[in-house]
Design an enzyme around this catalytic site. Structure first.
Site, PDB file in Angstrom:
ATOM      1  N   ASP A 253       0.820  -1.201   0.000  1.00  0.00           N
ATOM      2  CA  ASP A 253       0.000   0.000   0.000  1.00  0.00           C
ATOM      3  C   ASP A 253       0.859   1.258   0.000  1.00  0.00           C
ATOM      4  OD1 ASP A 253      -2.373  -1.322  -0.025  1.00  0.00           O
ATOM      5  OD2 ASP A 253      -2.530  -1.451   2.157  1.00  0.00           O
ATOM      6  N   LYS A 275      -3.229   3.511  -2.394  1.00  0.00           N
ATOM      7  CA  LYS A 275      -4.162   4.601  -2.647  1.00  0.00           C
ATOM      8  C   LYS A 275      -3.443   5.881  -2.286  1.00  0.00           C
ATOM      9  CE  LYS A 275      -7.540   1.242  -1.390  1.00  0.00           C
ATOM     10  NZ  LYS A 275      -7.041   0.044  -0.753  1.00  0.00           N
ATOM     11  N   MET A 388      -7.577   8.166  10.072  1.00  0.00           N
ATOM     12  CA  MET A 388      -8.113   8.901   8.922  1.00  0.00           C
ATOM     13  C   MET A 388      -9.028  10.019   9.382  1.00  0.00           C
ATOM     14  SD  MET A 388      -8.875   5.528   6.625  1.00  0.00           S
ATOM     15  CE  MET A 388      -9.429   4.559   8.012  1.00  0.00           C
TER      16      MET A 388
HETATM   17  N1  SAH Z   1      -3.520  -0.390   9.219  1.00  0.00           N
HETATM   18  C1  SAH Z   1      -3.066   0.915   9.604  1.00  0.00           C
HETATM   19  C2  SAH Z   1      -4.124   1.982   9.423  1.00  0.00           C
HETATM   20  C3  SAH Z   1      -4.452   2.259   8.012  1.00  0.00           C
HETATM   21  S1  SAH Z   1      -5.632   3.543   7.815  1.00  0.00           S
HETATM   22  C4  SAH Z   1      -2.583   0.882  11.044  1.00  0.00           C
HETATM   23  O1  SAH Z   1      -2.792  -0.109  11.751  1.00  0.00           O
HETATM   24  O2  SAH Z   1      -1.961   1.851  11.476  1.00  0.00           O
HETATM   25  C5  SAH Z   1      -4.601   4.932   7.496  1.00  0.00           C
HETATM   26  C6  SAH Z   1      -4.598   5.868   8.683  1.00  0.00           C
HETATM   27  O3  SAH Z   1      -3.711   5.369   9.662  1.00  0.00           O
HETATM   28  C7  SAH Z   1      -4.086   7.246   8.374  1.00  0.00           C
HETATM   29  O4  SAH Z   1      -5.098   8.074   7.842  1.00  0.00           O
HETATM   30  C8  SAH Z   1      -3.676   7.727   9.749  1.00  0.00           C
HETATM   31  O5  SAH Z   1      -4.787   8.116  10.511  1.00  0.00           O
HETATM   32  C9  SAH Z   1      -3.136   6.452  10.356  1.00  0.00           C
HETATM   33  N2  SAH Z   1      -1.681   6.369  10.210  1.00  0.00           N
HETATM   34  C10 SAH Z   1      -0.976   5.460   9.530  1.00  0.00           C
HETATM   35  N3  SAH Z   1       0.361   5.671   9.672  1.00  0.00           N
HETATM   36  C11 SAH Z   1       0.477   6.754  10.467  1.00  0.00           C
HETATM   37  C12 SAH Z   1       1.574   7.478  10.995  1.00  0.00           C
HETATM   38  N4  SAH Z   1       2.846   7.131  10.731  1.00  0.00           N
HETATM   39  N5  SAH Z   1       1.329   8.538  11.776  1.00  0.00           N
HETATM   40  C13 SAH Z   1       0.067   8.914  12.075  1.00  0.00           C
HETATM   41  N6  SAH Z   1      -1.003   8.257  11.608  1.00  0.00           N
HETATM   42  C14 SAH Z   1      -0.808   7.192  10.818  1.00  0.00           C
END
Ligand code: SAH
Length: 487
Positions: A253, A275, A388
């Site tokens: 991703d 995406k 998100m």
């Molecule tokens: N599977 C992922 C989440 C995917 S949805 C997990 O467990 O973290 C994507 C969202 O994850 C982003 O919009 C943000 O809110 C969060 N996110 C992912 N990486 C991040 C990071 N390094 N710092 C802050 N938020 C993060």
């Protein structure tokens, strides 16, 4: 990874010394150190020392080194594959170096880099496997630290396994090239033969390798849904790392950093399906179909998702499709963004007497008339992690306040959690709407709400309220597509 302009001034190679001699000129501690190093090889050791100290003499007696007990003379170097000048005397070392060079013998003068044709590494020895660590003299202590660390990582029986592998090379070369052969080797090094060697059962290891060679079962594909963590490469799990190195194909991703994808084999297929803003991305159905196709083709696939694969990663749909298609899969957890953000803020997600539950949500379900259950949990004290959530920050804050959560409830926001360019903000629920208008936040953003947030360390973080919507004049740049939405 090194920047492109960082070049090595000394390039590592492995010199053949079997059947050859290595000459060491010197009669004290430095000569002994080099002699000990070279004694790890099968080279004949020639120690040229007319007044060898007691320790060096004892070493010579037990190691079978040839002792030339005479004043130094260039003729003593003749025929050596390598030479060391270890006299601790600059004039003599220089003479040895010049003589060696004249005779065409590469030379190393201890502690005199300007006289050296080569440097000796810190060495991890699992013959026939060798790991040589060099720092071009910049950090001998660093080299030793690395040596110790690598040494701990490697099984003491690695050399035996490599020797067994060498004896199977010819047989393996008769296997069809590509997948089949690679699989033989990876099963060899990670499967039954390796386990038998580890247990000291050499005959069984040999038989297990023969079994692997004979097994003609068609390669069964396998998909690992792997959490890549929040971004920092060293927050990847060891299991994820191993699977990445074994994978034939990596499907990843947009939020997964390049550095993590690059940990895969160089010849692995790399398939971005992410995406990311402005890029074509595959639909979930297309991704499901791709995974099934790769699995049916017998590939070992790592499906890399940011954070944890089971948190807003649409893993549920992928697993259902794989089950339906009869393709084997497993799940490897990862550090989810909420945990990384909490760590960055030293924020206790559960806090004794304050908060004993936690909610993972997106806030995108707040649009309807009825409050979702998680809002009720928030009101009863749960810590809420909003994924998100940037584009719905105002909605989240508004609905929670309306439902009875105090506008003073503490809020922590982290952009790019775990990464070097992370930014941290703190404030209250009343400040949260300002997030939507911030065009300067271009990375993924995690919002954590709740009384436990008050226990965080706010030092060095920026106040949220300082950047209110009406101050900016910008339209909101945030929409779900910019947030690495995976849900
Ligand atoms: N599977 C992922 C989440 C995917 S949805 C997990 O467990 O973290 C994507 C969202 O994850 C982003 O919009 C943000 O809110 C969060 N996110 C992912 N990486 C991040 C990071 N390094 N710092 C802050 N938020 C993060």
């Amino acid at each position: 990874m090194s920047p492109a302009n960082a070049k090595l001034n000394a390039f590592p190679v492995f010199m053949r010394v079997d059947g050859g001699a290595v000459a060491i000129v010197g009669n004290g501690e430095e000569a002994l150190a080099k002699a000990r190093l070279i004694a790890q090889s099968s080279a004949e050791l020639r120690i040229i020392a007319d007044h060898a100290n007691a320790e060096l003499l004892a070493f010579i007696a037990t190691s079978g080194a040839v002792h030339v007990d005479a004043a130094y003379d260039a003729a003593q170097l003749e025929g050596a594959a390598l030479a060391f000048a270890a006299n601790g005397d600059e004039a003599l070392d220089r003479r040895v170096a010049e003589d060696a060079r004249r005779l065409g013998i590469p030379v190393n003068a201890v502690d005199r880099p300007e006289l050296c044709d080569f440097f000796t590494p810190a060495l991890v020895n699992r013959a026939p496997v060798a790991i040589a660590i060099g720092t071009e003299g910049a950090g001998p202590v660093l080299a030793q630290l690395l040596r110790a660390r690598i040494d701990r990582m490697l099984s003491p029986s690695l050399g035996r396994l490599a020797a067994l592998a060498a004896s199977f090379r010819g047989a393996a070369e008769r296997l069809p090239k590509g997948n089949r052969r690679r699989r033989f080797w990876s099963d060899f090094f990670a499967g039954a033969p390796a386990k038998a060697i580890e247990a000291g059962e050499f005959a069984r290891a040999h038989d297990a390798a023969l079994d692997l060679l004979a097994s003609n079962a068609p390669a069964a594909g396998h998909i690992a849904l792997v959490g890549a963590g929040p971004g920092a490469e060293d927050l990847l799990t060891l299991r994820a790392h191993r699977l990445l190195m074994e994978a034939d194909a990596i499907v990843y991703d947009a939020l997964v950093p390049e550095g993590i994808v690059a940990m895969g084999r160089r010849d692995a297929e790399r398939l971005p399906v992410g995406k990311r803003k402005g890029c074509h991305s595959k639909s979930q159905e297309e991704i499901n179909a791709l995974l099934i196709e790769l699995g049916r083709a017998g590939k070992r696939v790592v499906r890399l998702k940011s954070g944890d694969p089971l948190v807003f990663g649409r893993a549920g749909e992928e697993m259902a499709a794989l089950r339906e298609a009869g393709v084997a899969y497993e799940v490897v957890p990862g550090v989810t963004a909420a945990f990384a953000a909490a760590a960055d803020f030293e924020l206790p997600l559960t806090l004794r007497g304050v908060s004993s539950s936690m909610v993972f949500t997106t806030g995108h379900d707040l649009k309807g008339n009825s409050l979702p259950d998680w809002a009720k949990l928030a009101i009863s004290g749960a810590t809420v992690a909003v994924y998100m959530g940037r584009s719905v920050a105002a909605e989240v804050a508004g609905r929670l306040i309306e439902a009875g959560l105090s506008p003073d409830t503490a809020v922590a926001v982290v952009e790019n959690a775990s990464l070097g360019n992370r930014r941290r903000f703190h404030g209250t629920l009343a400040d949260l709407p300002s997030l939507e208008a911030r065009a300067d936040l271009t990375g993924p953003v995690m919002t954590i709400i709740g009384d436990a947030v008050a226990g965080a360390n706010f030092e060095g973080s920026e106040p949220l309220a300082a950047h209110r919507r009406e101050d900016t004049g910008h339209e909101s740049a945030a929409n779900p597509a910019d947030e690495g939405v995976e849900q």
